[in-house]
Design a protein around this motif. Structure first.
Motif, PDB file in Angstrom:
ATOM      1  N   SER A  28     -57.203  30.084 -19.528  1.00  0.00           N
ATOM      2  CA  SER A  28     -58.150  29.043 -19.916  1.00  0.00           C
ATOM      3  C   SER A  28     -57.690  28.450 -21.238  1.00  0.00           C
ATOM      4  CB  SER A  28     -59.555  29.626 -20.058  1.00  0.00           C
ATOM      5  OG  SER A  28     -60.020  30.056 -18.791  1.00  0.00           O
ATOM      6  N   GLY A  29     -57.982  27.182 -21.429  1.00  0.00           N
ATOM      7  CA  GLY A  29     -57.549  26.484 -22.634  1.00  0.00           C
ATOM      8  C   GLY A  29     -58.272  26.969 -23.885  1.00  0.00           C
ATOM      9  N   ASN A  30     -57.992  26.304 -24.984  1.00  0.00           N
ATOM     10  CA  ASN A  30     -58.587  26.617 -26.276  1.00  0.00           C
ATOM     11  C   ASN A  30     -60.074  26.269 -26.259  1.00  0.00           C
ATOM     12  OD1 ASN A  30     -59.505  26.261 -29.006  1.00  0.00           O
ATOM     13  ND2 ASN A  30     -57.362  26.241 -29.639  1.00  0.00           N
ATOM     14  N   ARG A  31     -60.908  27.236 -26.603  1.00  0.00           N
ATOM     15  CA  ARG A  31     -62.367  27.052 -26.564  1.00  0.00           C
ATOM     16  C   ARG A  31     -62.835  25.981 -27.551  1.00  0.00           C
ATOM     17  NH1 ARG A  31     -66.546  28.698 -23.210  1.00  0.00           N
ATOM     18  NH2 ARG A  31     -68.460  28.366 -24.325  1.00  0.00           N
ATOM     19  N   GLU A  32     -62.263  25.965 -28.763  1.00  0.00           N
ATOM     20  CA  GLU A  32     -62.655  24.973 -29.772  1.00  0.00           C
ATOM     21  C   GLU A  32     -62.347  23.555 -29.309  1.00  0.00           C
ATOM     22  OE1 GLU A  32     -60.927  25.830 -33.574  1.00  0.00           O
ATOM     23  OE2 GLU A  32     -61.760  27.865 -33.613  1.00  0.00           O
TER      24      GLU A  32
ATOM     25  N   ILE B 294     -69.141   9.756 -17.542  1.00  0.00           N
ATOM     26  CA  ILE B 294     -67.918  10.524 -17.783  1.00  0.00           C
ATOM     27  C   ILE B 294     -68.071  11.900 -17.145  1.00  0.00           C
ATOM     28  CG2 ILE B 294     -66.453  11.615 -19.520  1.00  0.00           C
ATOM     29  CD1 ILE B 294     -67.150   9.413 -21.440  1.00  0.00           C
ATOM     30  N   VAL B 295     -67.051  12.330 -16.415  1.00  0.00           N
ATOM     31  CA  VAL B 295     -67.020  13.684 -15.860  1.00  0.00           C
ATOM     32  C   VAL B 295     -65.939  14.456 -16.612  1.00  0.00           C
ATOM     33  CG1 VAL B 295     -66.472  15.066 -13.818  1.00  0.00           C
ATOM     34  CG2 VAL B 295     -67.809  12.979 -13.576  1.00  0.00           C
ATOM     35  N   LEU B 296     -66.311  15.618 -17.137  1.00  0.00           N
ATOM     36  CA  LEU B 296     -65.360  16.488 -17.834  1.00  0.00           C
ATOM     37  C   LEU B 296     -65.099  17.712 -16.972  1.00  0.00           C
ATOM     38  CD1 LEU B 296     -63.768  17.481 -20.346  1.00  0.00           C
ATOM     39  CD2 LEU B 296     -65.919  18.456 -21.178  1.00  0.00           C
ATOM     40  N   ALA B 297     -63.829  17.993 -16.749  1.00  0.00           N
ATOM     41  CA  ALA B 297     -63.426  19.188 -16.006  1.00  0.00           C
ATOM     42  C   ALA B 297     -62.449  19.967 -16.876  1.00  0.00           C
ATOM     43  CB  ALA B 297     -62.772  18.801 -14.690  1.00  0.00           C
ATOM     44  N   ALA B 298     -62.395  21.269 -16.662  1.00  0.00           N
ATOM     45  CA  ALA B 298     -61.489  22.116 -17.439  1.00  0.00           C
ATOM     46  C   ALA B 298     -60.828  23.130 -16.515  1.00  0.00           C
ATOM     47  CB  ALA B 298     -62.259  22.833 -18.544  1.00  0.00           C
ATOM     48  N   ASP B 299     -59.752  23.721 -17.010  1.00  0.00           N
ATOM     49  CA  ASP B 299     -59.052  24.791 -16.286  1.00  0.00           C
ATOM     50  C   ASP B 299     -58.663  24.380 -14.866  1.00  0.00           C
ATOM     51  OD1 ASP B 299     -59.431  26.233 -18.540  1.00  0.00           O
ATOM     52  OD2 ASP B 299     -60.680  27.777 -17.653  1.00  0.00           O
ATOM     53  N   MET B 300     -57.979  23.269 -14.753  1.00  0.00           N
ATOM     54  CA  MET B 300     -57.559  22.774 -13.447  1.00  0.00           C
ATOM     55  C   MET B 300     -56.090  23.146 -13.227  1.00  0.00           C
ATOM     56  SD  MET B 300     -60.285  20.981 -12.374  1.00  0.00           S
ATOM     57  CE  MET B 300     -59.800  19.745 -11.229  1.00  0.00           C
ATOM     58  N   VAL B 301     -55.838  24.047 -12.281  1.00  0.00           N
ATOM     59  CA  VAL B 301     -54.468  24.404 -11.905  1.00  0.00           C
ATOM     60  C   VAL B 301     -54.191  23.709 -10.580  1.00  0.00           C
ATOM     61  CG1 VAL B 301     -52.860  26.250 -11.331  1.00  0.00           C
ATOM     62  CG2 VAL B 301     -54.613  26.644 -13.059  1.00  0.00           C
ATOM     63  N   LEU B 302     -53.442  22.625 -10.652  1.00  0.00           N
ATOM     64  CA  LEU B 302     -53.134  21.847  -9.460  1.00  0.00           C
ATOM     65  C   LEU B 302     -51.974  22.500  -8.717  1.00  0.00           C
ATOM     66  CD1 LEU B 302     -53.310  18.315 -11.074  1.00  0.00           C
ATOM     67  CD2 LEU B 302     -55.018  19.356  -9.597  1.00  0.00           C
ATOM     68  N   ALA B 303     -52.166  22.696  -7.433  1.00  0.00           N
ATOM     69  CA  ALA B 303     -51.152  23.347  -6.603  1.00  0.00           C
ATOM     70  C   ALA B 303     -50.380  22.292  -5.834  1.00  0.00           C
ATOM     71  CB  ALA B 303     -51.825  24.311  -5.641  1.00  0.00           C
TER      72      ALA B 303
ATOM     73  N   GLU C 121     -46.310  21.469  -3.788  1.00  0.00           N
ATOM     74  CA  GLU C 121     -45.147  22.095  -3.152  1.00  0.00           C
ATOM     75  C   GLU C 121     -44.056  22.410  -4.162  1.00  0.00           C
ATOM     76  OE1 GLU C 121     -44.679  18.802  -0.740  1.00  0.00           O
ATOM     77  OE2 GLU C 121     -46.313  19.377   0.593  1.00  0.00           O
ATOM     78  N   SER C 122     -43.991  21.642  -5.238  1.00  0.00           N
ATOM     79  CA  SER C 122     -42.951  21.844  -6.245  1.00  0.00           C
ATOM     80  C   SER C 122     -43.374  22.817  -7.345  1.00  0.00           C
ATOM     81  CB  SER C 122     -42.559  20.504  -6.868  1.00  0.00           C
ATOM     82  OG  SER C 122     -43.665  19.950  -7.548  1.00  0.00           O
ATOM     83  N   GLY C 123     -44.557  23.390  -7.225  1.00  0.00           N
ATOM     84  CA  GLY C 123     -45.034  24.352  -8.220  1.00  0.00           C
ATOM     85  C   GLY C 123     -46.404  23.966  -8.747  1.00  0.00           C
ATOM     86  N   HIS C 124     -46.971  24.866  -9.520  1.00  0.00           N
ATOM     87  CA  HIS C 124     -48.312  24.644 -10.078  1.00  0.00           C
ATOM     88  C   HIS C 124     -48.212  23.928 -11.415  1.00  0.00           C
ATOM     89  CE1 HIS C 124     -49.402  27.123  -6.862  1.00  0.00           C
ATOM     90  NE2 HIS C 124     -49.528  28.278  -7.467  1.00  0.00           N
ATOM     91  N   MET C 125     -49.242  23.159 -11.720  1.00  0.00           N
ATOM     92  CA  MET C 125     -49.327  22.493 -13.017  1.00  0.00           C
ATOM     93  C   MET C 125     -50.734  22.666 -13.571  1.00  0.00           C
ATOM     94  SD  MET C 125     -48.631  18.768 -11.407  1.00  0.00           S
ATOM     95  CE  MET C 125     -47.539  19.326 -10.144  1.00  0.00           C
ATOM     96  N   MET C 126     -50.812  22.905 -14.854  1.00  0.00           N
ATOM     97  CA  MET C 126     -52.077  23.242 -15.510  1.00  0.00           C
ATOM     98  C   MET C 126     -52.570  22.071 -16.345  1.00  0.00           C
ATOM     99  SD  MET C 126     -54.311  25.551 -16.394  1.00  0.00           S
ATOM    100  CE  MET C 126     -55.502  25.733 -17.685  1.00  0.00           C
ATOM    101  N   LEU C 127     -53.835  21.714 -16.133  1.00  0.00           N
ATOM    102  CA  LEU C 127     -54.514  20.738 -16.981  1.00  0.00           C
ATOM    103  C   LEU C 127     -55.636  21.485 -17.696  1.00  0.00           C
ATOM    104  CD1 LEU C 127     -54.708  17.779 -14.478  1.00  0.00           C
ATOM    105  CD2 LEU C 127     -53.573  17.712 -16.683  1.00  0.00           C
ATOM    106  N   ASP C 128     -55.532  21.600 -19.022  1.00  0.00           N
ATOM    107  CA  ASP C 128     -56.586  22.281 -19.780  1.00  0.00           C
ATOM    108  C   ASP C 128     -57.910  21.549 -19.618  1.00  0.00           C
ATOM    109  OD1 ASP C 128     -54.693  24.053 -20.573  1.00  0.00           O
ATOM    110  OD2 ASP C 128     -55.042  23.811 -22.719  1.00  0.00           O
ATOM    111  N   MET C 129     -57.852  20.205 -19.701  1.00  0.00           N
ATOM    112  CA  MET C 129     -59.050  19.392 -19.531  1.00  0.00           C
ATOM    113  C   MET C 129     -58.694  18.109 -18.798  1.00  0.00           C
ATOM    114  SD  MET C 129     -61.050  19.754 -23.133  1.00  0.00           S
ATOM    115  CE  MET C 129     -59.667  20.185 -24.163  1.00  0.00           C
TER     116      MET C 129
END
Length: 193
Positions: A76-80, A95-104, A106-114
């Motif tokens: 999970s990203g930085n809480r602050e 506005i919609v805010l999402a966090a901890d998005m691990v996109l799956a 074929e070429s691998g996973h990528m992480m979006l903190d927010m």
């Protein structure tokens, strides 16, 4: 929202999911071991139907292990930082805010903190990782194009200050005819671990 709930797109989701997978692996290991040991002691042989059941139970246990291992490099990203962005978007229905998005992909996973969805546009924060900012933007564009969702080119920031400035600007300007962000968020969640 309770912090111990595991809901995709909320802060703490990844760490919570990893903990639950670890607990599930432990429970499966104990169950399989008991299914092997207890009947062996009672029947004085390993050649019984409980041994076969234990061997078959290894498959769902292995699935939990694979899922845990795929999540292992992510946190999970930085809480602050999350709290700063949450305070900017709080009470802003456009506005919609999402966090901890691990996109799956074929070429691998990528992480979006927010991730912020504003008027059909996607703005992400992904600190340095194996995938480049351009690769993440291309993948997000591909997801949104497949669904034929109205959007502009997604923007991903690697620097938190730049992302925070972008969100401040978005939060200050309510669109005259906001585009529904729910469909975009649902589509992105469906591509996440």
């Amino acid at each position: 929202m309770e912090e111990n709930k595991r809901i995709k797109g909320t802060y703490g989701y990844i760490d919570s999911l990893k903990r639950s997978k670890l607990v599930a692996i432990g429970i499966w290991a104990i169950f399989i071991a008991l299914l092997l040991i207890i009947p062996s002691i009672i029947f004085k042989t390993r050649y019984n139907s409980f041994t076969i059941a234990a061997i078959v139970m290894i498959l769902p246990a292995a699935r939990q292990v694979v899922q845990y291992l795929s999540l292992l490099p992510f946190h999970s990203g930085n809480r602050e930082e999350y709290e700063k962005i949450r305070s900017l978007t709080e009470g802003k229905s456009w506005i919609v805010l999402a966090a901890d998005m691990v996109l799956a992909s074929e070429s691998g996973h990528m992480m979006l903190d927010m991730l912020v969805i504003y008027n059909g546009n996607v703005y992400g924060y992904a600190p340095a990782q194996k995938k480049s900012r351009e690769a993440i933007e291309a993948y997000l564009t591909n997801i949104l194009t497949e669904e034929d969702l109205i959007h502009k080119k997604p923007v991903v920031h690697e620097n938190f200050e730049e992302f925070e400035e972008m969100v401040m600007m978005l939060a200050a300007n309510e669109p005259s005819a906001p585009v529904e962000a729910g469909a975009i968020f649902s589509r992105l969640k469906s591509n996440c671990l």
